[in-house]
Motif scaffolding. Structure first.
Motif, mmCIF file in Angstrom:
data_model
loop_
_atom_site.group_PDB
_atom_site.id
_atom_site.type_symbol
_atom_site.label_atom_id
_atom_site.label_comp_id
_atom_site.label_asym_id
_atom_site.label_seq_id
_atom_site.Cartn_x
_atom_site.Cartn_y
_atom_site.Cartn_z
ATOM 1 N N LYS A 11 0.825 -1.217 0.000
ATOM 2 C CA LYS A 11 0.000 0.000 0.000
ATOM 3 C C LYS A 11 0.853 1.258 0.000
ATOM 4 C CE LYS A 11 -2.149 2.620 3.159
ATOM 5 N NZ LYS A 11 -2.953 2.998 4.339
ATOM 6 N N TYR A 12 1.729 1.373 0.975
ATOM 7 C CA TYR A 12 2.497 2.618 1.107
ATOM 8 C C TYR A 12 3.630 2.710 0.094
ATOM 9 C CZ TYR A 12 0.332 4.743 5.182
ATOM 10 O OH TYR A 12 -0.545 5.374 6.012
ATOM 11 N N VAL A 16 1.027 4.273 -2.573
ATOM 12 C CA VAL A 16 0.831 5.632 -2.063
ATOM 13 C C VAL A 16 2.006 6.541 -2.431
ATOM 14 C CG1 VAL A 16 0.477 7.023 0.015
ATOM 15 C CG2 VAL A 16 -0.648 4.811 -0.204
ATOM 16 N N HIS A 19 1.850 8.992 -5.329
ATOM 17 C CA HIS A 19 1.014 10.190 -5.269
ATOM 18 C C HIS A 19 1.732 11.297 -4.499
ATOM 19 C CE1 HIS A 19 -1.779 6.757 -5.796
ATOM 20 N NE2 HIS A 19 -2.395 7.588 -6.611
ATOM 21 N N LEU A 30 -1.690 14.294 -0.132
ATOM 22 C CA LEU A 30 -2.694 13.379 -0.689
ATOM 23 C C LEU A 30 -4.071 14.028 -0.667
ATOM 24 C CD1 LEU A 30 -2.685 10.460 -1.811
ATOM 25 C CD2 LEU A 30 -3.414 9.694 0.456
ATOM 26 N N GLU A 175 3.207 5.923 7.866
ATOM 27 C CA GLU A 175 2.756 7.247 7.464
ATOM 28 C C GLU A 175 3.916 8.231 7.427
ATOM 29 O OE1 GLU A 175 0.215 9.737 5.827
ATOM 30 O OE2 GLU A 175 -0.344 7.701 6.402
ATOM 31 N N TYR A 178 5.821 7.988 4.195
ATOM 32 C CA TYR A 178 5.212 8.741 3.096
ATOM 33 C C TYR A 178 5.412 10.242 3.279
ATOM 34 C CZ TYR A 178 1.468 10.552 0.068
ATOM 35 O OH TYR A 178 0.746 11.240 -0.869
ATOM 36 N N THR A 324 -5.644 7.823 4.855
ATOM 37 C CA THR A 324 -4.769 7.729 3.678
ATOM 38 C C THR A 324 -5.355 6.778 2.645
ATOM 39 O OG1 THR A 324 -2.775 8.220 4.969
ATOM 40 C CG2 THR A 324 -2.464 7.075 2.879
ATOM 41 N N THR A 325 -5.864 5.633 3.103
ATOM 42 C CA THR A 325 -6.478 4.671 2.184
ATOM 43 C C THR A 325 -7.727 5.259 1.542
ATOM 44 O OG1 THR A 325 -5.651 2.859 3.545
ATOM 45 C CG2 THR A 325 -7.360 2.328 1.955
ATOM 46 N N THR A 328 -6.765 7.764 -1.086
ATOM 47 C CA THR A 328 -6.231 7.065 -2.261
ATOM 48 C C THR A 328 -7.354 6.448 -3.075
ATOM 49 O OG1 THR A 328 -4.237 6.548 -0.979
ATOM 50 C CG2 THR A 328 -4.538 5.361 -3.043
ATOM 51 N N LEU A 347 -7.192 -2.140 -2.425
ATOM 52 C CA LEU A 347 -7.339 -1.172 -1.337
ATOM 53 C C LEU A 347 -8.528 -1.448 -0.432
ATOM 54 C CD1 LEU A 347 -6.441 2.195 -3.130
ATOM 55 C CD2 LEU A 347 -5.086 0.959 -1.436
#
Length: 397
Positions: A11-12, A16, A19, A30, A175, A178, A324-325, A328, A347
């Motif tokens: 995911k990250y 992510v 982005h 984001l 987090e 990111y 965050t999810t 996204t 996701l």
């Protein structure tokens, strides 16, 4: 293994990090992208802003708790190596944290360059300790089969639910990873994660599991129990240095979030210093640095142990990860159908998993989990009030 793989590695790090908002990462970057994607739906656009700002407020809570719990947990190893020195844990922790915030003015590049060799040694040590333990009890690798976890959850759902809060502690820092993208760029982060950090962490986790299979009493502190006789003190020193470095990630992330909040109108113009000639994302924000220092020191004094802080830790991070999810997903709905379907198929299950993590952490609300939510609510009011006030003043002009 599966939590780290799904939430962090895929995911990250893989999704992510794609982005960025003009090179910047983090939940506010984001939010800006998701807000653009939601321009056709004013209601959705407002929801995006509220979610993003609240997640940013929670991230400040994460950025304050991370240095406190990281350094405190490492220094607590002193009590294992020499119980008579246990009364020095809090003073030493406070001294280390003060020194960490003091050197921030030198910039991420110089601080990171100094920390780099220690970081490399740390992760290599994690891997070696893990491999040595796995070699003695290789059957621990059967845990890679997810059916064991699913069977446990089916047979003991209540115990599995509570355990999820402990599992989640392996994901903290995602987090910040990111948010720090603006300091380094996505590819250095990916290379470091896939090439060194993730393999070393997983080998060490499995090594700890193997040790507990051999000696259940080691569950009291399996990490330090991995150290051979005579090497406990060096491991305590290395762990302390490494946790100081880990704290650096959230501190740098807080600078980036502050810069983005100011650009988006949620904070006034705050004095910042650019600390690199090549990376514009490497900044130092004196006001945030000293405010965080005071908050972190007070947190250590108030909670007194890493175990007490752990209850407060998970809620802030899991809440930010959920937002965050969701953001996204908003961006994903504006992608071409083929790419969108694959992204949604991945996701949505991850979102469900993160909601379970949040619910499990929420059971610790009365044991410290209230702190990041209360802090997040206060910062959310601050950010939104400034934005609203600025809009009213601009309208009157």
């Amino acid at each position: 293994f599966w939590a780290v793989t799904l939430v962090i590695s895929l995911k990250y790090v893989w999704i992510v990090l794609r982005h960025d908002n003009e090179g910047e990462g983090g939940v506010l970057a984001l939010t800006a992208l998701a807000h653009r994607a939601a321009q056709g739906s004013p209601r959705l656009a407002r929801v995006v802003i509220v979610l993003g700002v609240f997640a940013a407020a929670l991230f400040y809570g994460d950025a304050i708790i991370t240095p406190a719990i990281s350094v405190l947990s490492a220094v607590e190893g002193v009590a294992l190596a020499a119980p008579t020195l246990s009364h020095w844990v809090i003073p030493v922790t406070l001294g280390i944290l003060f020194g960490l915030f003091l050197v921030q003015r030198h910039g991420t590049g110089r601080v990171g360059g100094s920390f780099g060799p220690v970081t490399l040694l740390w992760f290599l040590t994690l891997a070696v300790l893990g491999v040595a333990s796995i070699a003695q009890t290789p059957e621990v690798l059967w845990a890679l089969d997810p059916r064991h976890a699913l069977r446990f959850a089916a047979e003991q759902p209540q115990a599995a639910f509570v355990l999820m809060a402990a599992v989640f502690l392996a994901l903290t820092g995602g987090e910040a990873l990111y948010a720090d993208m603006g300091h380094f760029g996505p590819w250095p982060v990916r290379v470091a994660w896939y090439g060194l950090v993730c393999p070393a962490l997983l080998l060490n986790y499995f090594g700890q599991g193997a040790l507990v299979m051999r000696d259940p009493s080691a569950a009291a502190n399996p990490f330090y129990a991995l150290a051979p006789d005579g090497l406990l003190w060096p491991l305590v020193a290395l762990a302390t240095a490494a946790t100081v470095i880990a704290s650096q990630a959230t501190i740098s992330g807080a600078y980036s979030i502050t810069l983005q909040a100011s650009r988006l109108g949620f904070l006034p113009r705050i004095r910042r210093m650019h600390t690199s000639d090549t990376e514009r994302g490497q900044i130092y924000v004196p006001a945030i640095n000293w405010a965080m220092l005071v908050a972190v020191l007070l947190l250590v004094l108030a909670f007194g142990s890493s175990g007490a802080l752990a209850a407060a830790y998970g809620i802030a991070v899991s809440g930010t990860m959920i937002v965050t999810t969701l953001l996204t997903l908003v961006i994903a709905t504006r992608r071409p159908a083929r790419g969108r379907n694959w992204l949604l198929a991945f996701l949505l299950p991850v979102l469900l998993l993160e909601c379970v993590f949040f619910a499990s952490n929420a059971t610790k609300f009365l044991h410290g989990g209230w702190f990041p939510l209360a802090l997040g609510a206060a910062i959310f009011v601050l950010l939104t009030t400034w934005r609203r006030g600025s809009s009213l003043i601009a309208r009157e002009r």
